[in-house]
Motif scaffolding. Structure first.
Motif, PDB file in Angstrom:
ATOM      1  N   VAL A   1      15.778  27.916  85.976  1.00 25.62           N
ATOM      2  CA  VAL A   1      17.168  27.646  85.656  1.00 25.62           C
ATOM      3  C   VAL A   1      17.879  27.398  86.985  1.00 25.62           C
ATOM      4  O   VAL A   1      17.864  28.235  87.861  1.00 25.62           O
TER       5      VAL A   1
ATOM      6  N   ASP B   1       4.106  31.877  69.488  1.00 27.43           N
ATOM      7  CA  ASP B   1       5.243  31.703  70.391  1.00 27.43           C
ATOM      8  C   ASP B   1       5.069  32.598  71.613  1.00 27.43           C
ATOM      9  O   ASP B   1       5.115  33.822  71.520  1.00 27.43           O
TER      10      ASP B   1
ATOM     11  N   SER C   1      21.407  38.998  75.882  1.00 26.18           N
ATOM     12  CA  SER C   1      21.483  37.538  75.920  1.00 26.18           C
ATOM     13  C   SER C   1      20.150  36.936  76.340  1.00 26.18           C
ATOM     14  O   SER C   1      19.725  35.910  75.804  1.00 26.18           O
TER      15      SER C   1
ATOM     16  N   LEU D   1      17.832  34.361  74.197  1.00 27.16           N
ATOM     17  CA  LEU D   1      17.326  33.094  74.728  1.00 27.16           C
ATOM     18  C   LEU D   1      15.812  32.985  74.566  1.00 27.16           C
ATOM     19  O   LEU D   1      15.290  31.922  74.218  1.00 27.16           O
TER      20      LEU D   1
ATOM     21  N   ASP E   1      10.043  28.875  82.888  1.00 27.20           N
ATOM     22  CA  ASP E   1      11.060  27.855  83.109  1.00 27.20           C
ATOM     23  C   ASP E   1      11.958  28.259  84.275  1.00 27.20           C
ATOM     24  O   ASP E   1      12.185  29.432  84.531  1.00 27.20           O
TER      25      ASP E   1
ATOM     26  N   GLY F   1      15.112  32.617  70.868  1.00 22.65           N
ATOM     27  CA  GLY F   1      15.662  31.368  70.349  1.00 22.65           C
ATOM     28  C   GLY F   1      14.871  30.140  70.762  1.00 22.65           C
ATOM     29  O   GLY F   1      15.143  29.041  70.322  1.00 22.65           O
ATOM     30  N   LYS F   2      13.906  30.303  71.644  1.00 19.78           N
ATOM     31  CA  LYS F   2      12.993  29.245  72.080  1.00 19.78           C
ATOM     32  C   LYS F   2      13.673  28.140  72.877  1.00 19.78           C
ATOM     33  O   LYS F   2      13.103  27.079  73.060  1.00 19.78           O
ATOM     34  N   SER F   3      14.888  28.372  73.363  1.00 12.32           N
ATOM     35  CA  SER F   3      15.512  27.357  74.205  1.00 12.32           C
ATOM     36  C   SER F   3      14.976  27.433  75.629  1.00 12.32           C
ATOM     37  O   SER F   3      14.996  26.439  76.343  1.00 12.32           O
ATOM     38  N   LEU F   4      14.512  28.594  76.038  1.00 11.59           N
ATOM     39  CA  LEU F   4      13.863  28.783  77.332  1.00 11.59           C
ATOM     40  C   LEU F   4      12.500  29.407  77.091  1.00 11.59           C
ATOM     41  O   LEU F   4      12.314  30.174  76.167  1.00 11.59           O
ATOM     42  N   LYS F   5      11.569  29.075  77.957  1.00 12.41           N
ATOM     43  CA  LYS F   5      10.233  29.660  77.864  1.00 12.41           C
ATOM     44  C   LYS F   5       9.959  30.432  79.147  1.00 12.41           C
ATOM     45  O   LYS F   5      10.585  30.194  80.179  1.00 12.41           O
TER      46      LYS F   5
END
Length: 138
Positions: free
Chosen positions: A133, A59, A117, A121, A131, A124-128
């Motif tokens: 935003v 990861d 936070s 994130l 990326d 949690g692997k929702s953002l790499k």
């Protein structure tokens, strides 16, 4: 004979106040401790980068976060050792650390909440890493 002639230079006091004396040797030891911490941090970061290159299923966001947290922890420990070598015992900072803790708890609460936070994130692997935003503008 050469090392014994160097001892008075290392024991020369640069700063002398009540209960504290900064010598040339202590200052050199403190600088050396910080340099060792920087070198160790660099070696650990390179080792983790090599691990990531050899293992494609790792990861990347988690490794990025762990690498930076490890860097900060190693530097903080190096600074604590440097202060100790310079002649400032860490126990003298206990009251100061308590005051900083209270100040961080009240004054910088939202900053640390945002930092945590961001870590959540990334783990949690929702953002790499890399990326983008995009936020709505008014």
């Amino acid at each position: 004979e050469g090392w014994h002639g160097l001892q008075p230079v290392l024991d020369f006091a640069l700063i002398r106040t009540s209960g504290f004396s900064l010598t040339v040797g202590g200052l050199l030891a403190a600088v050396l401790a910080i340099l060792v911490a920087l070198g160790l941090s660099m070696l650990l970061r390179r080792a983790l980068a090599r691990y990531a290159r050899h293992n494609q299923n790792v990861d990347r966001a988690g490794l990025y976060t762990v690498t930076h947290l490890l860097h900060y922890v190693v530097l903080a420990i190096g600074i604590l050792f440097a202060l100790e070598f310079a002649g400032l015992p860490i126990t003298r900072f206990a009251l100061f650390a308590g005051a900083i803790g209270v100040g961080l708890g009240f004054g910088l609460q939202s900053l640390f909440a945002n930092f945590i936070s961001g870590l959540v994130l990334l783990f949690g692997k929702s953002l790499k890493v890399g990326d983008f935003v995009e936020l709505e503008s008014d």
